[in-house]
Structures are given as C-alpha cells and as structure tokens.
Design a protein around this motif. Structure first.
Motif, short mmCIF file in Angstrom:
data_model
loop_
_atom_site.label_atom_id
_atom_site.label_comp_id
_atom_site.label_asym_id
_atom_site.label_seq_id
_atom_site.Cartn_x
_atom_site.Cartn_y
_atom_site.Cartn_z
N ASN A 68 0.81 -1.21 0.00
CA ASN A 68 0.00 0.00 0.00
C ASN A 68 0.85 1.27 0.00
O ASN A 68 0.42 2.30 -0.49
N ARG A 69 2.04 1.20 0.56
CA ARG A 69 2.92 2.37 0.60
C ARG A 69 3.69 2.54 -0.70
O ARG A 69 3.90 3.66 -1.17
N VAL A 70 4.15 1.44 -1.24
CA VAL A 70 5.13 1.50 -2.32
C VAL A 70 4.67 0.70 -3.55
O VAL A 70 4.59 1.23 -4.66
N TRP A 73 1.74 1.70 -6.23
CA TRP A 73 1.96 2.82 -7.16
C TRP A 73 2.77 2.39 -8.36
O TRP A 73 2.48 2.76 -9.49
N CYS A 92 -12.27 -4.12 1.60
CA CYS A 92 -13.05 -2.89 1.45
C CYS A 92 -12.67 -1.80 2.44
O CYS A 92 -12.86 -0.61 2.17
N ALA A 93 -12.11 -2.17 3.58
CA ALA A 93 -11.68 -1.16 4.54
C ALA A 93 -10.56 -0.27 3.98
O ALA A 93 -10.30 0.81 4.51
N ASP A 96 -11.40 3.26 3.44
CA ASP A 96 -11.28 4.17 4.58
C ASP A 96 -9.83 4.44 4.94
O ASP A 96 -9.46 5.57 5.21
N HIS A 97 -9.00 3.41 4.92
CA HIS A 97 -7.61 3.58 5.35
C HIS A 97 -6.79 4.38 4.33
O HIS A 97 -6.04 5.27 4.70
N TYR A 98 -6.92 4.04 3.06
CA TYR A 98 -6.05 4.65 2.04
C TYR A 98 -6.89 5.11 0.85
O TYR A 98 -6.79 4.55 -0.25
N PRO A 99 -7.71 6.15 1.04
CA PRO A 99 -8.60 6.57 -0.06
C PRO A 99 -7.84 6.97 -1.31
O PRO A 99 -8.36 6.85 -2.42
N GLU A 100 -6.59 7.40 -1.17
CA GLU A 100 -5.82 7.81 -2.36
C GLU A 100 -5.57 6.63 -3.30
O GLU A 100 -5.46 6.80 -4.51
N ILE A 101 -5.49 5.43 -2.73
CA ILE A 101 -5.32 4.24 -3.58
C ILE A 101 -6.60 4.01 -4.40
O ILE A 101 -6.54 3.73 -5.60
N ARG A 144 -19.98 3.94 -2.20
CA ARG A 144 -19.62 5.25 -1.65
C ARG A 144 -18.25 5.70 -2.17
O ARG A 144 -18.05 6.86 -2.53
N ARG B 14 -10.78 1.01 12.00
CA ARG B 14 -11.13 1.32 10.60
C ARG B 14 -11.28 2.84 10.46
O ARG B 14 -12.26 3.42 10.91
N ARG B 15 -10.30 3.45 9.85
CA ARG B 15 -10.22 4.91 9.79
C ARG B 15 -9.18 5.30 8.76
O ARG B 15 -8.47 4.45 8.24
N GLY B 17 -5.78 6.20 7.31
CA GLY B 17 -4.42 5.87 7.75
C GLY B 17 -4.34 4.47 8.32
O GLY B 17 -5.22 3.64 8.09
N HIS B 25 0.87 6.67 7.21
CA HIS B 25 0.89 6.13 5.86
C HIS B 25 1.56 7.15 4.93
O HIS B 25 1.36 8.35 5.07
N ARG B 26 2.38 6.65 4.03
CA ARG B 26 3.03 7.54 3.06
C ARG B 26 3.16 6.79 1.75
O ARG B 26 3.61 5.66 1.72
#
Lengths: 302, 310
Positions: A68-70, A73, A92-93, A96-101, A144, B14-15, B17, B25-26
């Motif tokens: 997810n970090r590296v 992308w 699916c979570a 919430d955790h990484y919407p940019e992905i 959503r 569940r949030r 980050g 997260h980065r």
C-alpha cells in the motif's frame, strides 16, 4: 461437513459449446490486483490464526504494508503503461484507510470488487447473517468510494464457509472467484439460483509462486507466459479465460516489476486478446453463453 | 451454526491511515526528495546479520528464521551458523574492504562477550556496530513483559558499547520480530534507527510515547538468508534480484530527483561460504562500476536523511 462443494456438476472440457468473446478474441485476460489490509491486531478465528507469529507479527504485517505504501503505485503505473486495467480484489476497509489508492484505481477505470472487509477477517464459522452483513456493508462501501456496483467476490484468504456461495447469490452478486475448477466461466448451483464462477488462479498467482514455490522473477514471467500461450492456443477453438492475480507487495517490488511487465507486454503483444475486467467477462458470458452452457450441462449423460 | 462473536464484525481501527500510531501512511511518490552525497542516485547499504544461534534455542514462541531445524543437540545447525562468525564474516570483511564498501553489522550482543576478537576485527574494518538483540534465541515478541524487554535492550546495548563507551545507534530485532513495546523501548534507550519493518524503500519517521526513531529500509524478501537458506534458491537468483532492484531504484531516483536506498542484507554463514563469496564480489563490482552509488553505513544514511528532512 460436506464431501464436495456441491456448486457444480461434472462438465468435461471436451465437447463444450463454443465460447466466443467480443471481436472474436480467443482469450479474456484479466489482472486481479489484491489490494488488501491485514490488521496488526485482528481477532482470532478458531479455524485459522491470521498471523503465524504472536501479535504483533511485525514482519508479516510490514511486508504486506509495503504494497500500500510502495508497491501499488509502481504496479499501477506498469499496468497503465501496457493499457491493462485491474479488477481489484479489495479489502473494502482500504477505502477508509487509504482513499488515495482507491482514487487512483478509479482514475484508471479499474473495477472494484469485494475481497471482504479485511484479509484478516475470515468467513470460517460466520453465521449466514454475519456473512450477509459483511457483503451488504462492502457493497455500500464500494458504492460510496467509487460509485460502482458490487458485482464480484473473492472471500478473504479464500476462507469461504459452506454457505457462502448461496448467500452471495441471494445478495445479488454476479460472479464468484472462490473456485478453481475451470478455465472458462461456469454456472454455480446455489439455493438462490444464478451465480457465475469466473476462473481465478493459484497457478499464476504471485503469492504461491514467490512465497511458497520460491520462484525467481524470470521464472515467474516464464510460467505466466506459458500459461497464457497454452490458453491462447486453446482459445482458437473456444474462448478461454486467464486470470492473473497479483499482490502489490510482491509484483510491486523493484526485483519483480520488470518480470510483471514482461508478462503484460507478452500478452498485449498478441492479437485476439480481450483485455477485460471480471464484470465485463461475467456480463458477456451471462448474456451470450449461460443459457447454452446450462442446457448442455443438463443434457449430459449421467 | 451460531456464528462468530459479534465483535468479529467490529472494526475499532477502521479509519483514515493505519491501524496503529507508530508511523503514518506515506506513498512512495510523496516521500521527501533527499540528495545523497555526490548527487548519487543510490545509497548502498550493506546490512550484515551476524547472529548467534544458541544450540538450545528451540522454536518458541515461533520458529526463528535461520534457527535450529533439527533435533537437539543439532551440531549441524549450531556449527553451520557459528561458521559465519569464525570464517564467513572475514570473507565479507575482505570482499567489502577491497572495494571500499562499509557495512552495518547487526550483531547478536552476546557475541561481544563470547568473541571479543570478532568485535575488534569488525571495528577495525570500519563497520558500524549495531544491535541485533541479545541472541537469535531471545526474540522480542508480544508475550514478553515490558520490564523484561527493557532489560534485554539495555543489556544488548551495554554489551555492544565500544571501547570509548559509544553505544549502537541502530537496532534490528532477531527475526524482524517486535512486541508492541519494542519501538517505544528502543526510543527510550536512545537508539536512532530501527530496521525491522520491511514496508518501504526509503527511511520514514517512527513516533512513540518515548520519542522518535527512523525506520530504515532493510531488505528481507531479498536477503540471502531468506532466498538462499530458507527458500533454497541459487546464489545467481539472489544476484539477479539485486540487479533488477538496482535498475528500478536507480531509474526512479533519476526520474523523481530523490535518492533511493539499495539495501543488501547478507548473512555471514550464508554469503560467507566459499562458493558464494566470489559472486558477492562480482556483484559489488557491477554495482560500483559507474559510480552511481554512495556506499554507506545505516548510521550514515540515517543521519543524512534526518539532516535533510528535519
């Protein structure tokens, strides 16, 4: 306990109705990035512990977090370079955790389907209501986050229970990936009727290849290309499906990226390849072939 | 069927980050752009895992990677690993010295007591002495009481203190295993960096209630111990993976305008074998051939990163 899944009848590869794909393609090729989150402190499940080490399993957790970090992308750019869309098997979570992905997946016009909420919440031992609750919640989350309908399903860590396929059908899921019994789509028998199985793969899946079969990158590319070549050849007679499941924490590493791209270049270098998503394959097959295949199966001698 | 307890479908973390607070997260593309000395695209970090594997270490609470695999008393396992600290590491020292490449030694701290001569040679070679826990039979893990773990870290750092009293700046836990207390305890003990979380190709900050640390991108999936010892792959496979890694990281560094870290995690009892050492030398020659790398210790890379990113 059941002695077999009971979701399909025996249907030999020989003598099947001919499957055709759009524009006369021989093979439907689809890439399934498993974009997952594994929790640092998941609850226990009697049939499978999420981690092999005591919590926190820093090695297992951080190895997957790399995706997810590296890795994501890099993997996504590589696919875009070759014009290959993904059909995301999504914890699916992650929405919430990484919407940019998820935003990037949507920009690339990838399909999102559900791989459960987290890859550390197994379906083993869930009641039917609990399974239903997860499916419904996942549907809302995907809608959503992306505006997409939830059409496909792969149970987290392939941990489906005996009733899962029935519930998927009742909840209106179009296709399931929980079974590995075929190289073509097949109808799935459930108490609720229509559900389609689309071929997934553990043979060209990067987790077994890199993690269990100790495969160097060049051999990975060789195996995937050989799998494609054979299914492509057979596709001249009747359309086949090649699913390539990948995990960003594996193919997205610098040592493996070029091998992944080599496979994509090989596949996209052929004529007659349908670069599809799971939803597109299931929809096409349902519309053009389900009835015929169903009738053929029913007419097979006992 | 009654199903799982209701909390199985409750997701307390569940949030946005991560599901913990040790770091944020980065995305790789958002990592700071750091220029290595001389404008090199890559920092070359050779991380040597010099472990001591007690013959009676057992396999609790989890089998230690590279640990004893055979019934007690396994002279096979014990002496094969001990070979690394007697012979293998000297081949590594020589191969690196011949090419002007420094290394970070993540040492089982008991080696300072058991083999003080080994420590002397490592220091004379100019390698960084970093901490690799007490020994490979004493992993940090979730079942360890905090006070006990604090004492283990202190003892390891005391044992590895240099003649001038200088204590290690870097830490790597045996088997990449930690408890929930490890990171705060490492910060409390005054360490600068930790190399346990294999989730990035670049350093990133860790925050704890006891202060900050830098997480350094040690390689595991591409380490010799995993590939050659656990996965039974060939030396050439490791070499090829490093080549491929270097090509991608270098291209990214040149495209992104920020340096990357090429980490070679190697193990004296694995890479220091006679049949492998020439391959390491040849690979280093290839890596160094056109001047694209800054060979540095973990401590130097961490310090450089900190200086440029604040």
């Amino acid at each position: 306990m059941l002695s077999e899944p009971g979701h399909y009848d025996y249907a030999p590869y020989a003598g099947r109705p001919r499957i055709t794909w759009p524009n006369g393609a021989r093979i439907a090729f689809w890439v399934v990035p498993n974009i997952e989150h594994y929790e640092l402190e998941p609850p226990p499940n009697a049939r499978r512990m999420p981690w092999t080490r005591p919590i926190p399993d820093v090695l297992g957790y951080s190895h997957r977090d790399y995706g997810n970090r590296v890795g994501f992308w890099r993997m996504a750019e590589a696919m875009a370079r070759h014009g290959v869309r993904g059909s995301v098997s999504l914890s699916c979570a992650v929405c919430d955790h990484y919407p940019e992905i998820i935003e990037r997946c949507c920009e690339l016009e990838w399909e999102l389907f559900s791989h459960g909420t987290y890859n550390t919440r197994y379906f083993y031992g869930m009641s039917e209501d609990q399974q239903r609750e997860v499916i419904r919640e996942n549907r809302e989350t995907i809608l959503r986050a992306s505006g997409q309908s939830l059409d496909g399903w792969l149970t987290p860590a392939l941990s489906n229970d005996e009733t899962t396929q029935h519930i998927l059908a009742e909840e209106g899921i179009l296709y399931t990936l929980d079974m590995l019994h075929d190289d073509q789509p097949m109808p799935v028998k459930t108490r609720a009727g229509a559900l389609i199985s689309i071929p997934y793969s553990l043979e060209v899946n990067d987790v077994p290849l890199f993690g269990m079969r100790n495969t160097p990158p060049a051999r990975y590319a060789e195996i995937c290309k050989a799998q494609f070549d054979q299914l492509y050849a057979e596709g001249a007679e009747s359309g086949t499906v090649l699913c390539m499941p990948v995990h960003p924490y594996l193919v997205g590493t610098p040592q493996r990226l070029a091998a992944f791209e080599e496979v994509l270049a090989h596949v996209t270098g052929h004529e007659g390849v349908w670069l599809a998503t799971g939803r597109e394959i299931a929809t096409w097959w349902k519309q053009h072939h389900l009835a015929e295949v169903q009738a053929w199966i029913e007419g097979l001698p006992a | 069927m009654s199903g799982l307890p209701p909390e199985y479908l409750v997701y307390p973390h569940r949030r946005r980050g991560l599901d913990h607070d040790f770091y944020t997260h980065r995305n790789l593309a958002e990592a700071p752009r750091v220029a290595w000395p001389g404008g090199k695209p890559l920092a070359l970090w050779v991380a040597v895992q010099a472990g001591h594997f007690p013959m009676d270490m057992g396999n609790k609470p989890f089998p230690m990677p590279g640990g004893t695999e055979r019934p007690y008393p396994s002279y096979w396992d014990y002496t094969q690993r001990d070979y690394g600290n007697r012979i293998g590491i000297f081949r590594l020292i020589r191969a690196l010295a011949a090419r002007g490449v420094p290394a970070t030694a993540f040492l089982s701290a008991v080696l300072a007591q058991r083999y003080p001569l080994l420590l002397r040679h490592i220091r004379e070679a100019g390698w960084e002495v970093a901490a690799g826990g007490l020994d490979m039979g004493r992993p940090h893990h979730g079942g360890l009481p905090e006070a006990e773990e604090r004492a283990m870290i202190r003892e390891a750092l005391d044992l590895l203190a240099g003649p001038d009293g200088a204590r290690p700046k870097g830490w790597h836990s045996p088997g990449f295993s930690e408890s929930m207390n490890t990171l705060p305890l490492l910060a409390e003990a005054g360490l600068s960096y930790v190399a346990d979380w294999v989730n990035d190709d670049l350093p990133y900050p860790v925050t704890t209630k006891s202060g900050g640390l830098l997480a350094m991108p040690i390689s595991w999936d591409m380490s010799d111990q995993r590939m050659l010892a656990q996965q039974h792959m060939a030396t050439g496979d490791w070499v090829e993976s490093v080549r491929r890694t270097m090509a991608v990281l270098r291209a990214e560094a040149e495209a992104a305008g920020g340096g990357r870290v090429l980490c070679l995690t190697i193990t004296p009892w694995v890479m220091g074998q006679p049949h492998r050492i020439a391959a390491l030398g040849a690979l280093l020659d290839e890596i160094l051939a056109d001047g694209a790398v800054w060979p540095a210790t973990g401590e130097a890379i961490a310090a450089h990163w900190q200086a440029q990113t604040g």
